[in-house]
Design a protein around this motif. Structure first.
Motif, PDB file in Angstrom:
ATOM      1  N   HIS A  83       0.849  -1.193   0.000  1.00 44.61           N
ATOM      2  CA  HIS A  83       0.000   0.000   0.000  1.00 44.61           C
ATOM      3  C   HIS A  83       0.890   1.250   0.000  1.00 44.61           C
ATOM      4  N   SER A  84       0.349   2.360  -0.524  1.00 50.20           N
ATOM      5  CA  SER A  84       0.937   3.662  -0.220  1.00 50.20           C
ATOM      6  C   SER A  84       0.619   3.933   1.237  1.00 50.20           C
ATOM      7  N   LEU A  85       1.651   4.166   2.036  1.00 49.84           N
ATOM      8  CA  LEU A  85       1.401   4.281   3.471  1.00 49.84           C
ATOM      9  C   LEU A  85       0.426   5.405   3.801  1.00 49.84           C
ATOM     10  N   LYS A  86       0.456   6.461   3.002  1.00 50.69           N
ATOM     11  CA  LYS A  86      -0.430   7.587   3.338  1.00 50.69           C
ATOM     12  C   LYS A  86      -1.897   7.255   3.104  1.00 50.69           C
ATOM     13  N   ASP A  87      -2.183   6.197   2.374  1.00 50.39           N
ATOM     14  CA  ASP A  87      -3.580   5.793   2.156  1.00 50.39           C
ATOM     15  C   ASP A  87      -4.102   4.879   3.263  1.00 50.39           C
ATOM     16  N   LEU A  88      -3.233   4.420   4.164  1.00 47.89           N
ATOM     17  CA  LEU A  88      -3.673   3.498   5.219  1.00 47.89           C
ATOM     18  C   LEU A  88      -4.400   4.246   6.322  1.00 47.89           C
ATOM     19  N   ARG A 137      -5.807  19.353   2.397  1.00 49.31           N
ATOM     20  CA  ARG A 137      -4.500  19.693   2.973  1.00 49.31           C
ATOM     21  C   ARG A 137      -3.677  20.540   1.998  1.00 49.31           C
ATOM     22  N   ARG A 138      -3.586  20.072   0.757  1.00 53.34           N
ATOM     23  CA  ARG A 138      -2.818  20.836  -0.228  1.00 53.34           C
ATOM     24  C   ARG A 138      -3.483  22.173  -0.495  1.00 53.34           C
ATOM     25  N   ALA A 139      -4.801  22.177  -0.657  1.00 52.61           N
ATOM     26  CA  ALA A 139      -5.510  23.420  -0.970  1.00 52.61           C
ATOM     27  C   ALA A 139      -5.289  24.451   0.129  1.00 52.61           C
ATOM     28  N   LEU A 179       0.807  16.953  -7.146  1.00 54.61           N
ATOM     29  CA  LEU A 179       0.857  15.498  -6.981  1.00 54.61           C
ATOM     30  C   LEU A 179       2.019  15.169  -6.056  1.00 54.61           C
ATOM     31  N   ALA A 180       2.011  13.954  -5.512  1.00 52.42           N
ATOM     32  CA  ALA A 180       3.151  13.532  -4.702  1.00 52.42           C
ATOM     33  C   ALA A 180       4.367  13.289  -5.609  1.00 52.42           C
ATOM     34  N   ALA A 181       5.506  13.856  -5.230  1.00 56.76           N
ATOM     35  CA  ALA A 181       6.719  13.657  -6.027  1.00 56.76           C
ATOM     36  C   ALA A 181       7.043  12.164  -6.156  1.00 56.76           C
ATOM     37  N   HIS A 185       7.855  10.072  -9.597  1.00 58.50           N
ATOM     38  CA  HIS A 185       9.131   9.399  -9.817  1.00 58.50           C
ATOM     39  C   HIS A 185       8.918   7.911 -10.071  1.00 58.50           C
ATOM     40  N   ARG A 186       8.012   7.282  -9.315  1.00 54.64           N
ATOM     41  CA  ARG A 186       7.791   5.847  -9.507  1.00 54.64           C
ATOM     42  C   ARG A 186       7.223   5.547 -10.887  1.00 54.64           C
ATOM     43  N   LEU A 187       6.525   6.515 -11.466  1.00 58.91           N
ATOM     44  CA  LEU A 187       5.958   6.321 -12.798  1.00 58.91           C
ATOM     45  C   LEU A 187       6.921   6.763 -13.893  1.00 58.91           C
ATOM     46  N   GLY A 207       3.011   9.991   6.170  1.00 61.12           N
ATOM     47  CA  GLY A 207       3.375   8.765   5.452  1.00 61.12           C
ATOM     48  C   GLY A 207       3.647   8.939   3.979  1.00 61.12           C
ATOM     49  N   GLN A 208       3.515  10.177   3.453  1.00 57.39           N
ATOM     50  CA  GLN A 208       3.691  10.360   2.004  1.00 57.39           C
ATOM     51  C   GLN A 208       5.091   9.906   1.564  1.00 57.39           C
ATOM     52  N   GLY A 209       5.132   9.226   0.435  1.00 59.12           N
ATOM     53  CA  GLY A 209       6.402   8.759  -0.116  1.00 59.12           C
ATOM     54  C   GLY A 209       6.855   7.415   0.418  1.00 59.12           C
ATOM     55  N   ALA A 210       6.148   6.913   1.428  1.00 59.22           N
ATOM     56  CA  ALA A 210       6.531   5.609   2.014  1.00 59.22           C
ATOM     57  C   ALA A 210       5.550   4.527   1.578  1.00 59.22           C
TER      58      ALA A 210
HETATM   59  N1  LIG Z   1      -3.868   9.793  -2.687  1.00 58.15           N
HETATM   60  C1  LIG Z   1      -3.409   8.874  -3.678  1.00 58.15           C
HETATM   61  C2  LIG Z   1      -1.958   8.609  -3.569  1.00 58.15           C
HETATM   62  N2  LIG Z   1      -1.490   7.748  -2.670  1.00 58.15           N
HETATM   63  C3  LIG Z   1      -0.128   7.738  -2.770  1.00 58.15           C
HETATM   64  C4  LIG Z   1       0.245   8.616  -3.766  1.00 58.15           C
HETATM   65  C5  LIG Z   1       1.611   8.928  -4.211  1.00 58.15           C
HETATM   66  C6  LIG Z   1       2.732   8.105  -3.664  1.00 58.15           C
HETATM   67  C7  LIG Z   1       3.043   8.331  -2.211  1.00 58.15           C
HETATM   68  O1  LIG Z   1       2.684   9.343  -1.593  1.00 58.15           O
HETATM   69  O2  LIG Z   1       3.709   7.457  -1.647  1.00 58.15           O
HETATM   70  C8  LIG Z   1      -0.916   9.166  -4.297  1.00 58.15           C
HETATM   71  C9  LIG Z   1      -1.014  10.135  -5.409  1.00 58.15           C
HETATM   72  C10 LIG Z   1      -0.744  11.566  -5.025  1.00 58.15           C
HETATM   73  O3  LIG Z   1      -1.022  11.985  -3.894  1.00 58.15           O
HETATM   74  O4  LIG Z   1      -0.263  12.314  -5.882  1.00 58.15           O
END
Ligand SMILES: NCc1[nH]cc(CCC(=O)O)c1CC(=O)O
Length: 327
Positions: A83-88, A137-139, A179-181, A185-187, A207-210
């Motif tokens: 999983h993308s950790l930030k989605d958990l 959050r970003r907005a 978007l998340a960097a 990069h992974r794409l 958790g973003q990026g993990a």
């Molecule tokens: N919300 C969807 C999501 N979940 C994880 C990532 C990017 C990869 C990551 O953060 O590990 C993204 C896309 C984004 O936010 O641009």
């Protein structure tokens, strides 16, 4: 026992079908094979979040991407999931083990803007730049940044995969998207980034990026084998970030940013700094605080750091902001 079909046979790694999920799963599959000598086969699973066109917030947040994979793990249909950790969601479910948190990629948010523009150039020159993001959050943080620059932007809620999102900029409908960097990069699309947003200004999602590698708790041998992929520093950092999120009682669409790192850029591993931000989606109010303590020696210590920062943020007015979040 949720035993793997036969010792030495392929491990079944469940994955969503999106390009990002497949890239992440493929990377982890290679790491697992390198670490355990076991071949790994990808099993594609469709989640409700992949088929629904409704907004993420209205269908229960990013957790919808996760639950179908977790159901497959608990049913023994797959052996591990990435999983993308930030989605958990912040609560770890009964019967599942977070076996590994591999080293984190770039945690920052990235801007993809027309004409190669940075956020500052865009905000200052465009009048009322149209910036696409579905994230409160970003907005909120971008509105607050624009205001500090003496201008205003418009944030436009968008959904869809990375291609779709960047497409809004290429076809001129939006001036930029965020978007998340790490995802870009992974794409293999890192070269399309026109600005990397400093955590001082735009704090990433907890958790973003993990990545998170999960398996059934009953499969103790597999959990032990996967543990070699774990990066202890990333693990305590994201544990602190997620504990802050949990303590702020934020749902996944709540505007909470959190990032833990080593304050001197990692030259010495003695202290960890945890930063937190919570605000309104329009950026009119923002509480940003940080706390520094010894590098946590356990998940429990990391969680305590997150709770301590949450207490300070709540005392500084974060509690009043939480009522404004969307579900
Ligand atoms: N919300 C969807 C999501 N979940 C994880 C990532 C990017 C990869 C990551 O953060 O590990 C993204 C896309 C984004 O936010 O641009």
């Amino acid at each position: 026992m949720n035993a793997t079909p036969c010792a030495g046979g392929p491990l079944r790694l469940g994955t969503r079908r999106s390009a990002l999920a497949l890239a992440q799963s493929g990377t982890v599959a290679e790491l697992v094979t390198a670490a355990t000598g076991r071949p790994v086969e990808l099993v594609e699973i469709t989640t409700y979040g992949d088929v629904s066109r409704e907004s993420l917030a209205s269908i229960g947040g990013a957790g919808v991407f996760v639950s179908a994979l977790r159901d497959a793990l608990l049913a023994g249909e797959i052996d591990l999931a990435v999983h993308s950790l930030k989605d958990l969601p912040t609560a770890q479910p009964e019967g599942l083990t977070l076996a590994a948190v591999p080293p984190r990629a770039d945690p920052r948010d990235a801007l993809v803007a027309r004409g190669g523009l940075t956020f500052e150039r865009l905000a200052v020159t465009a009048g009322r730049a149209r910036v696409g993001t579905g994230s409160a959050r970003r907005a909120g943080q971008l509105h607050a940044w624009a205001r500090a620059l003496g201008c205003e932007i418009e944030t436009v809620p968008i959904r869809g995969n990375v291609d779709t999102r960047i497409g809004y900029v290429r076809d001129g409908e939006l001036d930029a998207v965020v978007l998340a960097a790490a995802g870009l990069h992974r794409l293999g699309r890192g070269e399309e980034i026109t600005d990397l947003l400093a955590p001082d200004v735009v704090l990433p999602a907890p958790g973003q990026g993990a990545l998170a590698v999960e398996c059934a708790s009953s499969d103790a041998a597999l959990a032990a084998g996967l543990a070699v992929l774990d990066d202890p520093l990333t693990r305590v950092a994201v544990t602190a970030e997620r504990s802050l999120l949990a303590a702020l009682e934020a749902g996944c669409s709540a505007p909470v940013g959190a990032y833990a790192d080593l304050p001197d850029g990692g030259r010495t591993v003695t202290e960890m700094r945890l930063r937190g931000a919570v605000g309104t989606p329009d950026g009119s109010a923002l509480v940003q605080l940080s706390i520094t303590g010894p590098v946590p020696a356990s998940d429990g210590e990391a969680a305590a750091l997150g709770r301590a920062l949450a207490d300070e943020m709540l005392a500084k007015g974060a509690a009043g902001l939480m009522g404004e979040r969307e579900h």
